[in-house]
Enzyme design. Structure first.
Site, mmCIF file in Angstrom:
data_model
loop_
_atom_site.group_PDB
_atom_site.id
_atom_site.type_symbol
_atom_site.label_atom_id
_atom_site.label_comp_id
_atom_site.label_asym_id
_atom_site.label_seq_id
_atom_site.Cartn_x
_atom_site.Cartn_y
_atom_site.Cartn_z
ATOM 1 N N ASP A 88 -23.749 45.906 -10.727
ATOM 2 C CA ASP A 88 -24.027 46.208 -9.315
ATOM 3 C C ASP A 88 -25.533 46.294 -9.094
ATOM 4 O OD1 ASP A 88 -24.150 48.681 -10.788
ATOM 5 O OD2 ASP A 88 -23.980 49.817 -8.919
ATOM 6 N N GLU A 153 -23.226 51.828 -11.178
ATOM 7 C CA GLU A 153 -24.370 52.570 -11.721
ATOM 8 C C GLU A 153 -25.307 52.999 -10.616
ATOM 9 O OE1 GLU A 153 -28.146 53.581 -13.638
ATOM 10 O OE2 GLU A 153 -27.793 52.100 -12.081
HETATM 11 N N1 BES Z 1 -32.359 50.899 -14.323
HETATM 12 C C1 BES Z 1 -32.344 52.122 -13.602
HETATM 13 C C2 BES Z 1 -32.703 53.335 -14.416
HETATM 14 C C3 BES Z 1 -34.106 53.329 -14.977
HETATM 15 C C4 BES Z 1 -35.176 53.071 -14.155
HETATM 16 C C5 BES Z 1 -34.291 53.624 -16.286
HETATM 17 C C6 BES Z 1 -36.445 53.074 -14.682
HETATM 18 C C7 BES Z 1 -35.546 53.649 -16.815
HETATM 19 C C8 BES Z 1 -36.635 53.353 -16.006
HETATM 20 C C9 BES Z 1 -30.971 52.345 -12.998
HETATM 21 O O1 BES Z 1 -30.383 51.196 -12.497
HETATM 22 C C10 BES Z 1 -31.115 53.279 -11.836
HETATM 23 O O2 BES Z 1 -31.782 52.955 -10.902
HETATM 24 N N2 BES Z 1 -30.494 54.427 -11.919
HETATM 25 C C11 BES Z 1 -30.424 55.344 -10.842
HETATM 26 C C12 BES Z 1 -29.348 56.309 -11.207
HETATM 27 C C13 BES Z 1 -28.834 57.137 -10.089
HETATM 28 C C14 BES Z 1 -28.277 56.336 -8.961
HETATM 29 C C15 BES Z 1 -27.804 58.096 -10.629
HETATM 30 C C16 BES Z 1 -31.750 56.054 -10.652
HETATM 31 O O3 BES Z 1 -32.476 56.329 -11.616
HETATM 32 O O4 BES Z 1 -32.083 56.321 -9.505
HETATM 33 ZN ZN ZN Z 2 -31.333 50.799 -10.553
#
Ligand code: BES
Ligand code: ZN
Length: 457
Positions: A88, A153
């Site tokens: 997603d 996610e």
């Molecule tokens: N890929 C990201 C997480 C991430 C960003 C890890 C930068 C390391 C460095 C992931 O897709 C994401 O955006 N996660 C969300 C999670 C939330 C919706 C629970 C986030 O971090 O905002």
């Molecule tokens: Zn993200």
């Protein structure tokens, strides 16, 4: 390995064409209008997983979007990798700021531009191609691999914890591999050993049953926009310190050796400000920028809505005001506990002149691992072999809620090997992925399976 690397180098152009097809599917999990696209994307992944030679590929239903599963278990005695990624993507608004359409991937100057290019389709696809290279060139993988991809996610992985609990036996493995994070900087490959957690809430205030004339009613009826602003101003002081009672109780202090190691990373604050158009940095004065974003908790307003915001002026007392507020958490803060003390605090801040609705949306635990783990060290060797440079060890400010679940429910260490770059506009207009890092990442991933096959079980 040499013939597998040759295979990869030979197929670079095909990889980009195939990736474009993956990126063309608008699998935006946050918007119900894209529900069918999300399912179509899961089906596309399943097809692709079959094409590259994975077995037992299927869509597994959840109360939300399907999980895509596939495996290859033909290496008895060798370690089993559980590869996790997400298909997603985030919404694309504001659409007018995109230089090319978000779902028509376009290559410019060695970067592929599209929503999901870095987060996370490009990085998932990098592993698909590494798996394919082994299976097509050698007829086998040096390790067993189980792939699970989720479609929620970006909206907090709300159904995944249950899924993992219900499929514990099927998901048994030795290590989780995830590529959903960034390199420290261009030319500085890295392994991430810590992520922040998250609590996400919404606050709605109502001051009257309908918008009111601000001349006729102003002065006698509370303005929810104003009340909300006053409440928000009580959440953090000017120094960036969060004022919720008990908020810092479980925060793990930064280790002195981490501070030292991070101070040696090639971080250029002036460039950082320039890259992102930041006039002056903000935050807790006792911490550096990396420390503030990797090891300190935050409270942020993610969205704010009230009143008249169109062209011109309108004298109105808005009936409602809304804020979306999230907190990034660090070890050992617990999302449920933080959500509770935040809700208590918000209820205390809200005056009787407004009606408050408090909604908890989602959350995730922070995560941290010891990078002495043999699988992490195997990853470090493969990155050095693939990118020609030893990785640095970083923590990150972002969140991947499921990582702590893998640790707690399946008892698995996780290796976070990301090839995005901090300036690749994840969640923003003009998201992109450097194709050099993508191709290097396919090679490093192929080597990763080889290195991991030699970790003693
Ligand atoms: N890929 C990201 C997480 C991430 C960003 C890890 C930068 C390391 C460095 C992931 O897709 C994401 O955006 N996660 C969300 C999670 C939330 C919706 C629970 C986030 O971090 O905002
Ligand atoms: Zn993200």
């Amino acid at each position: 390995m040499d013939n597998i690397i040759d295979f990869i180098n030979l197929h670079r152009e095909r990889y980009v064409d195939e990736l474009k097809a993956f990126l063309a599917i608008p699998s935006v999990s946050a918007l119900s209008e894209h529900r069918a696209d999300v399912t179509r994307c899961a089906e596309w992944c399943a097809e692709e997983m079959r094409r590259i030679g994975l077995q037992n590929v299927s869509l597994k239903a959840t109360p939300g979007n399907p999980v895509v599963y596939g495996d290859w278990l033909g290496a008895p005695g060798a370690p089993t990798i559980l590869f996790y990624g997400h298909y997603d993507v985030q919404p694309v608004d504001p659409l007018n700021l995109w230089e090319s359409p978000p779902f028509e991937a376009t290559v410019r100057d060695g970067e592929i531009y599209a929503r999901g290019a870095a987060d996370d389709k490009g990085q998932v696809f990098m592993h698909f191609k590494a798996i394919e290279a082994h299976l097509k060139q050698a007829g086998r993988l040096p390790v067993n691999i189980k792939v699970i991809l989720e479609g929620e996610e970006e909206v907090g992985s709300v159904n995944l914890d249950n899924f993992i609990v219900q499929h514990q036996a099927e998901l048994a493995a030795d290590v989780v591999v995830i590529s959903d994070s960034a390199m420290f900087a261009r030319g500085v490959p890295s392994i991430c050993y810590g992520l922040r957690g998250l609590v996400y809430c919404q606050i709605d205030l109502r001051g009257s049953s309908t918008d009111l004339h601000s001349g006729v009613f102003g002065g006698a009826v509370a303005n929810p926009a104003f009340v909300l602003a006053q409440m928000i101003s009580q959440m953090k002081d000017r120094g960036g310190h969060i004022k919720i009672p008990g908020f810092y109780d479980d925060v793990l202090a930064l280790a002195e050796e981490e501070r030292k190691a991070w101070a040696e990373l090639p971080f250029n604050e002036r460039q950082y400000k320039k890259d992102f158009g930041i006039p002056k940095l903000a935050g807790e004065s006792d911490y550096t920028t990396l420390e503030r974003t990797w090891a300190r908790p935050t409270l942020e307003v993610n969205g704010l809505l009230s009143g008249f915001t169109a062209e011109g002026a309108k004298t109105v007392l808005p009936a409602v005001a809304m804020a979306k507020i999230s907190m990034r958490l660090v070890p050992n803060q617990d999302p449920d506990k933080i959500a509770q003390i935040f809700e208590d605090y918000v209820r205390k801040l809200a005056p009787k002149t407004v009606e408050l609705t408090f909604t908890r949306m989602h959350g995730g635990k922070p995560w941290m691992t010891a990078y002495q783990n043999p699988y992490v060290q195997a990853a470090a060797r493969s990155i050095e072999r693939g990118f020609g440079r030893k990785p640095v060890f970083t923590r990150e400010g972002g969140s991947i809620p499921v990582v702590s679940t893998f640790q707690e429910v399946l008892g698995l260490p996780a290796v976070l090997f990301g090839v995005g770059l901090p300036d690749e506009n994840a969640h923003a207009p003009n998201e992109k992925l450097d194709l050099g890092n993508f191709h290097g990442g396919v090679i490093a991933s192929a080597i990763l399976y080889d290195e991991m096959s030699r970790v003693p079980k």
